[in-house]
Design a protein around this motif. Structure first.
Motif: not given
Ligand SMILES: Nc1ncnc2c1ncn2[C@@H]1O[C@H](COP(=O)(O)OP(=O)(O)OP(=O)(O)O)[C@@H](O)[C@H]1O
Ligand SMILES: [Mg+2]
Ligand SMILES: [Zn+2]
Length: 156
Positions: A111, A126, A140
């Motif tokens: 990210c 992630s 995200c």
């Protein structure tokens, strides 16, 4: 092989994988995803900026004696949507498919937000949701940070 390839630039390979229709400029990132570097023993052919009827210019990567893992193909889909994977056996294309971006990308991209929980010491992978495939827009799951360009820079 089509007539565009009559002017052969590289020797045909017996067995392996041809990654074709890579956007011009992304071939080196494809090599990076495949872990190909100066220590690699396999024979690799790299074509950059060859003319393509479909897209003006394209890159091609040919890897001998190797078939790609699903995880590798998923990574390639992030930087080369529309790339085709051709499986070569006995010098012929025996299978061909277009890469397809997964809807959720887990543990593959860092990210860009340094304070995102996925960048802390927490044991959290992630996670990016694919908002759009063309153009590529990822978001995200934890902090909503978007990635829309230079995706290769965020590969873990
Ligand atoms: N034996 C081989 N060695 C190296 N490259 C190969 C071999 N056979 C095919 N290729 C390459 O694999 C790709 C796909 O081959 P194919 O014959 O299906 O071409 P095509 O008809 O142009 O395909 P597409 O419609 O996907 O562009 C091309 O880039 C071709 O040059
Ligand atoms: Mg072609
Ligand atoms: Zn985040």
């Amino acid at each position: 092989m089509n007539d565009g390839e009559m002017k052969l630039r590289v020797t045909p390979i017996g067995n392996g994988t041809v990654i074709d229709h890579i956007p011009a400029g992304q071939a080196l990132n494809v090599l990076k995803i495949l872990g190909i570097d100066r220590t690699t023993q396999a024979t690799i052919s790299l074509l950059m900026n060859v003319s393509s009827r479909r897209s003006g210019r394209k890159d091609i990567v040919k890897v001998e004696d190797r078939e790609l893992k699903e995880e590798e193909v998923n990574k390639i889909s992030l930087i080369a949507p529309g790339a085709t994977i051709n499986i070569i056996r006995d010098r012929r294309v025996v299978d061909k498919y277009t890469v397809d971006m997964p809807d959720l990308i887990v543990g593959v991209l860092r990210c860009p937000n340094p304070s995102c929980i996925s960048n802390t010491n927490e044991p959290i992978n992630s996670r990016f949701i694919v908002k759009s495939k063309n153009p590529v827009i990822l978001r995200c799951v934890y902090c909503e940070q978007a990635i829309a360009e230079n995706i290769a820079d965020y590969l873990i």
